[in-house]
Design a protein around this motif. Structure first.
Motif, PDB file in Angstrom:
ATOM      1  N   LEU A 269       0.816  -1.216   0.000  1.00 49.63           N
ATOM      2  CA  LEU A 269       0.000   0.000   0.000  1.00 49.63           C
ATOM      3  C   LEU A 269       0.848   1.264   0.000  1.00 49.63           C
ATOM      4  CD1 LEU A 269      -2.894  -0.666   2.554  1.00 49.63           C
ATOM      5  CD2 LEU A 269      -2.950  -0.840   0.066  1.00 49.63           C
ATOM      6  N   PRO A 270       0.535   2.201  -0.910  1.00 52.49           N
ATOM      7  CA  PRO A 270       1.175   3.523  -0.837  1.00 52.49           C
ATOM      8  C   PRO A 270       0.792   4.184   0.489  1.00 52.49           C
ATOM      9  CG  PRO A 270      -0.022   3.247  -2.902  1.00 52.49           C
ATOM     10  CD  PRO A 270      -0.389   2.090  -2.032  1.00 52.49           C
ATOM     11  N   GLU A 271       1.638   5.122   0.943  1.00 46.05           N
ATOM     12  CA  GLU A 271       1.420   5.749   2.259  1.00 46.05           C
ATOM     13  C   GLU A 271       0.091   6.486   2.371  1.00 46.05           C
ATOM     14  OE1 GLU A 271       4.059   7.583   4.814  1.00 46.05           O
ATOM     15  OE2 GLU A 271       5.851   7.002   3.703  1.00 46.05           O
ATOM     16  N   SER A 272      -0.404   6.979   1.224  1.00 49.36           N
ATOM     17  CA  SER A 272      -1.636   7.778   1.263  1.00 49.36           C
ATOM     18  C   SER A 272      -2.898   6.929   1.444  1.00 49.36           C
ATOM     19  CB  SER A 272      -1.747   8.569  -0.032  1.00 49.36           C
ATOM     20  OG  SER A 272      -1.765   7.680  -1.126  1.00 49.36           O
ATOM     21  N   ILE A 273      -2.742   5.599   1.362  1.00 48.88           N
ATOM     22  CA  ILE A 273      -3.911   4.721   1.441  1.00 48.88           C
ATOM     23  C   ILE A 273      -4.090   4.190   2.866  1.00 48.88           C
ATOM     24  CG2 ILE A 273      -5.019   2.634   0.513  1.00 48.88           C
ATOM     25  CD1 ILE A 273      -4.570   4.900  -1.552  1.00 48.88           C
ATOM     26  N   HIS A 274      -5.192   4.551   3.492  1.00 47.03           N
ATOM     27  CA  HIS A 274      -5.431   4.127   4.875  1.00 47.03           C
ATOM     28  C   HIS A 274      -6.654   3.235   5.018  1.00 47.03           C
ATOM     29  CE1 HIS A 274      -2.341   6.921   6.077  1.00 47.03           C
ATOM     30  NE2 HIS A 274      -2.932   7.851   5.351  1.00 47.03           N
ATOM     31  N   THR A 275      -7.722   3.608   4.355  1.00 48.45           N
ATOM     32  CA  THR A 275      -8.993   2.905   4.553  1.00 48.45           C
ATOM     33  C   THR A 275      -9.388   2.098   3.309  1.00 48.45           C
ATOM     34  OG1 THR A 275     -10.263   4.724   3.636  1.00 48.45           O
ATOM     35  CG2 THR A 275      -9.823   4.789   6.018  1.00 48.45           C
ATOM     36  N   ILE A 276     -10.447   1.287   3.474  1.00 59.76           N
ATOM     37  CA  ILE A 276     -11.006   0.552   2.340  1.00 59.76           C
ATOM     38  C   ILE A 276     -11.461   1.536   1.263  1.00 59.76           C
ATOM     39  CG2 ILE A 276     -12.997  -0.859   1.626  1.00 59.76           C
ATOM     40  CD1 ILE A 276     -10.888  -2.525   3.026  1.00 59.76           C
ATOM     41  N   SER A 277     -12.021   2.650   1.718  1.00 57.81           N
ATOM     42  CA  SER A 277     -12.469   3.679   0.785  1.00 57.81           C
ATOM     43  C   SER A 277     -11.293   4.220  -0.045  1.00 57.81           C
ATOM     44  CB  SER A 277     -13.121   4.786   1.607  1.00 57.81           C
ATOM     45  OG  SER A 277     -13.540   5.806   0.811  1.00 57.81           O
ATOM     46  N   ASP A 278     -10.143   4.462   0.609  1.00 58.32           N
ATOM     47  CA  ASP A 278      -8.926   4.908  -0.108  1.00 58.32           C
ATOM     48  C   ASP A 278      -8.483   3.853  -1.121  1.00 58.32           C
ATOM     49  OD1 ASP A 278      -8.850   7.111   1.572  1.00 58.32           O
ATOM     50  OD2 ASP A 278      -7.372   6.226   2.935  1.00 58.32           O
TER      51      ASP A 278
ATOM     52  N   LEU B 278      -7.991   4.026  -5.187  1.00 56.33           N
ATOM     53  CA  LEU B 278      -6.742   3.670  -5.859  1.00 56.33           C
ATOM     54  C   LEU B 278      -6.998   2.654  -6.981  1.00 56.33           C
ATOM     55  CD1 LEU B 278      -3.494   3.806  -5.603  1.00 56.33           C
ATOM     56  CD2 LEU B 278      -3.740   1.642  -4.387  1.00 56.33           C
ATOM     57  N   LEU B 279      -7.781   1.608  -6.667  1.00 57.25           N
ATOM     58  CA  LEU B 279      -8.046   0.556  -7.649  1.00 57.25           C
ATOM     59  C   LEU B 279      -8.870   1.096  -8.819  1.00 57.25           C
ATOM     60  CD1 LEU B 279      -8.865  -2.382  -5.191  1.00 57.25           C
ATOM     61  CD2 LEU B 279      -6.759  -2.069  -6.507  1.00 57.25           C
ATOM     62  N   ALA B 280      -9.773   2.039  -8.537  1.00 58.94           N
ATOM     63  CA  ALA B 280     -10.639   2.607  -9.576  1.00 58.94           C
ATOM     64  C   ALA B 280      -9.838   3.325 -10.659  1.00 58.94           C
ATOM     65  CB  ALA B 280     -11.650   3.562  -8.956  1.00 58.94           C
TER      66      ALA B 280
ATOM     67  N   GLY C 181      -8.280   1.633 -14.624  1.00 59.17           N
ATOM     68  CA  GLY C 181      -8.859   1.515 -15.965  1.00 59.17           C
ATOM     69  C   GLY C 181     -10.369   1.483 -15.900  1.00 59.17           C
ATOM     70  N   GLU C 182     -10.981   1.303 -17.075  1.00 58.50           N
ATOM     71  CA  GLU C 182     -12.432   1.436 -17.154  1.00 58.50           C
ATOM     72  C   GLU C 182     -13.177   0.386 -16.335  1.00 58.50           C
ATOM     73  OE1 GLU C 182     -13.843   1.731 -21.190  1.00 58.50           O
ATOM     74  OE2 GLU C 182     -15.922   1.529 -20.511  1.00 58.50           O
ATOM     75  N   SER C 183     -12.792  -0.901 -16.458  1.00 56.82           N
ATOM     76  CA  SER C 183     -13.511  -1.935 -15.692  1.00 56.82           C
ATOM     77  C   SER C 183     -13.326  -1.719 -14.204  1.00 56.82           C
ATOM     78  CB  SER C 183     -13.010  -3.326 -16.026  1.00 56.82           C
ATOM     79  OG  SER C 183     -12.572  -3.434 -17.322  1.00 56.82           O
ATOM     80  N   TRP C 184     -12.129  -1.307 -13.826  1.00 55.00           N
ATOM     81  CA  TRP C 184     -11.829  -1.080 -12.410  1.00 55.00           C
ATOM     82  C   TRP C 184     -12.658   0.073 -11.864  1.00 55.00           C
ATOM     83  CZ3 TRP C 184      -8.370  -4.195  -9.695  1.00 55.00           C
ATOM     84  CH2 TRP C 184      -7.662  -5.128 -10.473  1.00 55.00           C
ATOM     85  N   SER C 185     -12.788   1.108 -12.673  1.00 55.28           N
ATOM     86  CA  SER C 185     -13.564   2.256 -12.251  1.00 55.28           C
ATOM     87  C   SER C 185     -15.052   1.902 -12.141  1.00 55.28           C
ATOM     88  CB  SER C 185     -13.318   3.380 -13.251  1.00 55.28           C
ATOM     89  OG  SER C 185     -14.385   4.245 -13.269  1.00 55.28           O
ATOM     90  N   GLU C 186     -15.527   1.051 -13.071  1.00 55.96           N
ATOM     91  CA  GLU C 186     -16.935   0.628 -13.002  1.00 55.96           C
ATOM     92  C   GLU C 186     -17.210  -0.144 -11.718  1.00 55.96           C
ATOM     93  OE1 GLU C 186     -18.175  -1.412 -16.560  1.00 55.96           O
ATOM     94  OE2 GLU C 186     -17.432   0.248 -17.798  1.00 55.96           O
TER      95      GLU C 186
ATOM     96  N   PHE D 257     -15.140  -0.186  -8.781  1.00 55.11           N
ATOM     97  CA  PHE D 257     -14.757   0.447  -7.512  1.00 55.11           C
ATOM     98  C   PHE D 257     -15.217   1.897  -7.343  1.00 55.11           C
ATOM     99  CE2 PHE D 257     -11.796  -3.135  -7.727  1.00 55.11           C
ATOM    100  CZ  PHE D 257     -12.136  -3.723  -6.521  1.00 55.11           C
ATOM    101  N   SER D 258     -15.753   2.493  -8.420  1.00 52.24           N
ATOM    102  CA  SER D 258     -16.246   3.853  -8.293  1.00 52.24           C
ATOM    103  C   SER D 258     -17.754   3.904  -8.534  1.00 52.24           C
ATOM    104  CB  SER D 258     -15.508   4.754  -9.274  1.00 52.24           C
ATOM    105  OG  SER D 258     -16.018   6.042  -9.204  1.00 52.24           O
ATOM    106  N   ALA D 259     -18.200   3.355  -9.677  1.00 48.29           N
ATOM    107  CA  ALA D 259     -19.611   3.467 -10.048  1.00 48.29           C
ATOM    108  C   ALA D 259     -20.511   2.504  -9.267  1.00 48.29           C
ATOM    109  CB  ALA D 259     -19.760   3.232 -11.542  1.00 48.29           C
ATOM    110  N   ASP D 260     -20.024   1.294  -8.998  1.00 51.81           N
ATOM    111  CA  ASP D 260     -20.863   0.260  -8.380  1.00 51.81           C
ATOM    112  C   ASP D 260     -20.834   0.373  -6.855  1.00 51.81           C
ATOM    113  OD1 ASP D 260     -22.151  -2.015  -7.516  1.00 51.81           O
ATOM    114  OD2 ASP D 260     -21.291  -3.290  -9.081  1.00 51.81           O
ATOM    115  N   LYS D 261     -21.924   0.881  -6.295  1.00 56.72           N
ATOM    116  CA  LYS D 261     -21.966   1.118  -4.845  1.00 56.72           C
ATOM    117  C   LYS D 261     -22.305  -0.166  -4.061  1.00 56.72           C
ATOM    118  CE  LYS D 261     -21.063   5.346  -5.675  1.00 56.72           C
ATOM    119  NZ  LYS D 261     -19.640   5.656  -5.732  1.00 56.72           N
ATOM    120  N   GLN D 262     -22.539  -1.260  -4.785  1.00 55.54           N
ATOM    121  CA  GLN D 262     -22.954  -2.495  -4.113  1.00 55.54           C
ATOM    122  C   GLN D 262     -21.793  -3.377  -3.680  1.00 55.54           C
ATOM    123  OE1 GLN D 262     -26.161  -4.538  -6.298  1.00 55.54           O
ATOM    124  NE2 GLN D 262     -27.235  -3.440  -4.690  1.00 55.54           N
TER     125      GLN D 262
END
Lengths: 91, 152
Positions: free
Chosen positions: A30-39, A43-45, A48-53, A55-60
């Motif tokens: 983990l980079p130092e700036s990453i602390h929580t699951i939300s962080d 980062l994962l989002a 790329g596009e699938s990752w963003s779909e 880890f960012s768009a899908d709230k479930q």
């Protein structure tokens, strides 16, 4: 970097998350700036596009740490196993 | 006593009932639930399903549900088997057995464990249809069934 801030984790992906990302397991330092699951999701989002779909768009998407469900505010520790998956549909 | 197994092979309810009878003391009632692969979902023919799970977490979460049931009702044993892998229409998926001195606790605990399992245990179903395959979405009604146990 101080030794105390080193956090090497393992990430596991399941079901449609795994299929969409084409990833099932990966070690991550983990980079130092990453602390929580939300962080971590943020980062994962960025990967790329699938990752963003996922880890960012899908709230479930749910997260578990060391086999227990956790909230987005969970503070990630060294050697944690983090699992990401969609809502369950067994039984 | 709690016994939980995640396995690919089928199970035989008569063997499991026999185990419950010898494992429990003064058991007066055993309630059972068996979940099956439906051959039709809405109007679609389902050839088979594929069940994926999160190993370790699946066992731990079901064991925790069984422990909650044993705290809530005077049970003598809980037995759960959940199958994974490729299962054809009609196949057995899940078994829940709950034993108690009296029937009401056994019935209630069996439903409680199944409601929690459906809402929280990390398993995912994919349906394989003649026209293609798709992941089964979680149902809001399953989450509501679990939550109903919190307010009783």
């Amino acid at each position: 970097m101080q030794e105390s801030s080193v956090r090497n984790i393992q990430i596991l992906y399941f079901a449609r998350v795994k299929e969409k990302l084409n990833y099932s397991i990966e070690p991550l330092s983990l980079p130092e700036s990453i602390h929580t699951i939300s962080d971590l999701k943020r980062l994962l989002a960025q990967r790329g596009e699938s990752w963003s779909e996922i880890f960012s768009a899908d709230k479930q998407i749910r997260a578990a740490v060391n086999h227990e469900l956790v909230s987005d505010e969970y503070l990630i520790q060294d050697k944690d196993e983090v699992g990401f998956f969609p809502p369950v549909s067994g039984g | 006593m709690i016994k939980v197994d995640i396995q690919t092979q089928d199970f035989d309810i008569s063997i499991e009932l026999a185990w419950m009878r010898q494992a429990t003391d003064n058991c007066g009632a055993i309630a059972s639930f068996v979940g099956l692969v439906r051959g039709k979902d809405a109007s679609n023919i389902v050839d088979f399903i594929e069940l994926e799970h999160y190993p370790v977490m699946a066992e731990k979460s079901i064991t925790h549900m069984a422990e909650m049931a044993m705290q809530r009702w005077p049970l003598t044993a809980v037995r759960v088997i959940h199958r994974v892998g490729r299962l054809p229409a009609g196949a057995q998926i899940v078994l829940v057995l709950t034993a108690s001195e009296h029937r009401k606790a056994a019935f209630a605990a069996c439903e409680f464990v199944m409601d929690y399992l459906k809402a929280e245990a990390p398993f995912w179903k994919k349906e394989i249809l003649p026209a293609g395959e798709h992941w089964v979405e979680a149902k809001a009604s399953d989450e509501l069934a679990k939550q109903a146990w919190l307010i009783e």
